[in-house]
Write an enzyme that holds these catalytic residues in place. Sequence first.
Site, PDB file in Angstrom:
ATOM      1  N   TYR A 189      62.337  10.198 -54.264  1.00  0.00           N
ATOM      2  CA  TYR A 189      63.403   9.267 -54.622  1.00  0.00           C
ATOM      3  C   TYR A 189      64.121   9.730 -55.882  1.00  0.00           C
ATOM      4  CZ  TYR A 189      65.786   4.786 -55.158  1.00  0.00           C
ATOM      5  OH  TYR A 189      66.741   3.795 -55.274  1.00  0.00           O
ATOM      6  N   HIS A 238      63.710  11.844 -47.769  1.00  0.00           N
ATOM      7  CA  HIS A 238      62.954  11.524 -48.991  1.00  0.00           C
ATOM      8  C   HIS A 238      62.123  10.268 -48.801  1.00  0.00           C
ATOM      9  CE1 HIS A 238      64.848   7.867 -50.690  1.00  0.00           C
ATOM     10  NE2 HIS A 238      65.941   8.276 -50.049  1.00  0.00           N
ATOM     11  N   CYS A 239      61.057  10.177 -49.580  1.00  0.00           N
ATOM     12  CA  CYS A 239      60.290   8.951 -49.772  1.00  0.00           C
ATOM     13  C   CYS A 239      60.181   8.747 -51.268  1.00  0.00           C
ATOM     14  CB  CYS A 239      58.932   9.027 -49.090  1.00  0.00           C
ATOM     15  SG  CYS A 239      57.891  10.410 -49.626  1.00  0.00           S
ATOM     16  N   MET A 240      59.158   8.062 -51.743  1.00  0.00           N
ATOM     17  CA  MET A 240      59.062   7.825 -53.179  1.00  0.00           C
ATOM     18  C   MET A 240      58.713   9.100 -53.943  1.00  0.00           C
ATOM     19  SD  MET A 240      60.075   4.875 -53.893  1.00  0.00           S
ATOM     20  CE  MET A 240      59.719   5.129 -55.621  1.00  0.00           C
ATOM     21  N   SER A 246      57.860  11.252 -46.168  1.00  0.00           N
ATOM     22  CA  SER A 246      58.977  12.150 -45.840  1.00  0.00           C
ATOM     23  C   SER A 246      58.493  13.504 -45.308  1.00  0.00           C
ATOM     24  CB  SER A 246      59.887  12.335 -47.056  1.00  0.00           C
ATOM     25  OG  SER A 246      59.168  12.787 -48.175  1.00  0.00           O
TER      26      SER A 246
END
Length: 271
Positions: free
Chosen positions: A60, A125-127, A133
């Site tokens: 992120y 994306h993820c965190m 992701s």
Amino acid sequence: MRKRERENPCGVCGHYHKYEEGEVCGICGHRMPVAAEKASVHVSAFPTAILPDFLYLGSYDNASRSELLKTQGISRILNTVPACQNLYKNSFTYHCLQYDNALPFDDANQFLEQCERDKARVLVHCMSGKNRSPAIVIAYLMKSRGWRLAESYRWVKERRSSVELNEAVNQQLREYEQKIFGSMDGCDVAPPVFPSINAQPFSFGFSNVNNPVPPPAFNVGAASILSRPALDIPPHEFTFGASQLQKSCHESPLTANSTKSNGSDTPMDSA
């Protein structure tokens, strides 16, 4: 509780809010590392290129840096965390996955396939860019490239070493692999390639082992290589020691002449 000052907004979402080191941001969900962790964190501001000029993987934090994304030519973003905000809707085309437990691989693949057809660069994306992701990217490689799970995971891990899939996500990927390729015992899995038995073997100038040269036949229609021709010498003429030729050679020429001389010859000391 130590509070955040108004002049120091969150480095991820940009909002002003109260927080304590180690706590999760209530707006963007980003956890600010404590002081001990900050010294050991070395994260690139750029997302990782998985497939050059097309597929990128990041966190992120990477997704929040719009100017860096633009320098890489990224125009679309696949958000795998429903709670994360899409920060720059006027600059990028977003697709946010909606799910409860299982990751929606098919939904993500449809969006990524469209991006590839449009020749558009996309960020997944993820965190943290370590679990969800990467799983989406691995699933896309299996579906679009026909790679098995182990090969797809190795490809992503070699390019982004921070990837750490948890057991739940691993299980979902194994089930998705079985959905695409079938079970390991099925006929959809290509068998390993081994050299054929009838294939020409590699050799260093020797004859073909499939057509070996027959071994030499001993004592079949030919004399043995150990045998010698018999000597044509009568038994009474064969003697051990010097031969007749050697005996004649030891005789002096003077002696030979004296035996052949006649009675008219006069010895030298009688003269």
